[in-house]
Design an enzyme around this catalytic site. Structure first.
Site, PDB file in Angstrom:
ATOM      1  N   SER A 280       0.830  -1.211   0.000  1.00 39.91           N
ATOM      2  CA  SER A 280       0.000   0.000   0.000  1.00 39.91           C
ATOM      3  C   SER A 280       0.862   1.258   0.000  1.00 39.91           C
ATOM      4  O   SER A 280       0.534   2.243  -0.672  1.00 39.91           O
ATOM      5  CB  SER A 280      -0.941   0.001   1.204  1.00 39.91           C
ATOM      6  OG  SER A 280      -0.212   0.038   2.423  1.00 39.91           O
TER       7      SER A 280
ATOM      8  N   ARG B 217       0.392   3.576  -3.349  1.00 35.17           N
ATOM      9  CA  ARG B 217      -0.249   4.874  -3.119  1.00 35.17           C
ATOM     10  C   ARG B 217       0.623   6.000  -3.664  1.00 35.17           C
ATOM     11  O   ARG B 217       0.142   6.886  -4.384  1.00 35.17           O
ATOM     12  CB  ARG B 217      -0.517   5.087  -1.631  1.00 35.17           C
ATOM     13  CG  ARG B 217      -1.223   6.400  -1.317  1.00 35.17           C
ATOM     14  CD  ARG B 217      -1.409   6.595   0.168  1.00 35.17           C
ATOM     15  NE  ARG B 217      -2.327   5.627   0.740  1.00 35.17           N
ATOM     16  CZ  ARG B 217      -1.968   4.595   1.483  1.00 35.17           C
ATOM     17  NH1 ARG B 217      -0.677   4.386   1.742  1.00 35.17           N
ATOM     18  NH2 ARG B 217      -2.857   3.763   1.972  1.00 35.17           N
TER      19      ARG B 217
ATOM     20  N   ASN C  16      -0.390   7.999  -7.374  1.00 33.29           N
ATOM     21  CA  ASN C  16      -0.707   9.429  -7.388  1.00 33.29           C
ATOM     22  C   ASN C  16       0.265  10.223  -8.242  1.00 33.29           C
ATOM     23  O   ASN C  16      -0.148  11.105  -9.009  1.00 33.29           O
ATOM     24  CB  ASN C  16      -0.722   9.974  -5.953  1.00 33.29           C
ATOM     25  CG  ASN C  16      -1.998   9.656  -5.216  1.00 33.29           C
ATOM     26  OD1 ASN C  16      -3.007  10.343  -5.371  1.00 33.29           O
ATOM     27  ND2 ASN C  16      -1.976   8.592  -4.427  1.00 33.29           N
TER      28      ASN C  16
END
Length: 282
Positions: free
Chosen positions: A218, A222, A226
């Protein structure tokens, strides 16, 4: 060879391709000339641009903070000193509020992660054609390379290898401190005896194991997702007519500043939280 006029598709692919060094199928070592060659190099291929920019920004971070520390003054603080003090106080406050153990490593680690990731993210605000054009010029004039095969992807956090490498380092620290604080038996017990007790060890291990492995995954995805999405939007804006480029790139860049800071902050805070959990001995 001359530079071919790229189509929109080839322009996007060229900007998303890393400068890759590795072993060719014939056994020789060198740079990949296209995405297929880079893929054929396999696991041990190195993304030269990601490594070079990451290391350079790491040294920039060390140089700036060391310079501020050497010239520290209580009477006439410089702008750099004020900035460094602000960063240190901000990170120190975040660590004190979130980390409940005792460690001399966590605060310096958090500071390093926040500033380093921020600097890597900040590269996303550089115009998408500037550094690739410089790399292309150096590649053709110095090394005699084909300009159409000179790649340079200059935002390290848009490379999943970089974000996964950092998250795996955090994961190694999680495991290390879990074993150091709780012992091997305590760490294994945490994975096998919670949350449903000793009669459901296989289910506990599956549940806790997935939760443990999800932490580095994660963290990496993440940050990568982005920044990769942000970079892709900048590239898409760059293929639009000149007037539209300015109309769209400026507001997107202003908004993206928030993403750059926020993603660095989230990566730092999750690292602190995960390491705090590793220090908790139930």
């Amino acid at each position: 060879m001359g530079i071919e006029s790229p189509t929109a598709s080839s322009y996007i692919k060229h900007h998303l391709q890393n400068l890759t060094y590795g072993q060719h199928p014939d056994g020789t070592w060198g740079l990949a000339h296209d995405a297929k060659e880079a893929a054929d190099m396999g696991f041990w291929a190195i993304h030269v641009d990601t490594m070079a920019i990451s290391i350079a920004l790491g040294f920039l971070f060390l140089w700036l903070f060391r310079k501020a520390a050497k010239k520290i003054s209580t009477d006439t603080p410089t702008g750099l000193q004020n900035f460094v003090e602000l960063m240190v106080e901000f990170v120190d406050g975040s660590v004190k509020e979130t980390f409940h153990g005792k460690s001399k490593v966590i605060a310096p680690l958090a500071l390093t992660i926040f500033v380093w990731v921020f600097l890597m993210n900040f590269m996303d605000l550089i115009p998408v054609d500037f550094l690739p054009a410089v790399a292309q010029m150096i590649g053709t004039s110095v090394f005699g390379a084909d300009p159409n095969h000179v790649y340079f992807k200059f935002v390290p956090t848009t490379d999943i290898n970089a974000t996964l490498g950092m998250s795996l380092s955090v994961f190694a620290l999680i495991v290390f401190y879990s074993i150091k604080v709780k012992g091997i038996s305590g760490f294994v017990g945490e994975l096998t005896l919670q949350p449903f007790g000793k009669w459901m060890i296989p289910f506990n291990l599956l549940l806790e194991g997935v939760g443990l492995l999800a932490k580095p995954v994660s963290l990496a995805l993440r940050l990568f997702g982005n920044l990769y999405a942000g970079e892709l939007i900048f590239i898409l804006i760059a293929i639009l007519p000149w007037g539209l480029q300015w109309a769209l790139s400026v507001p997107w860049a202003i908004f993206h500043i928030l993403i750059i800071v926020l993603q660095a902050f989230i990566f730092m805070m999750l690292t602190i939280v995960y390491l705090s959990m590793a220090h908790e001995d139930h």
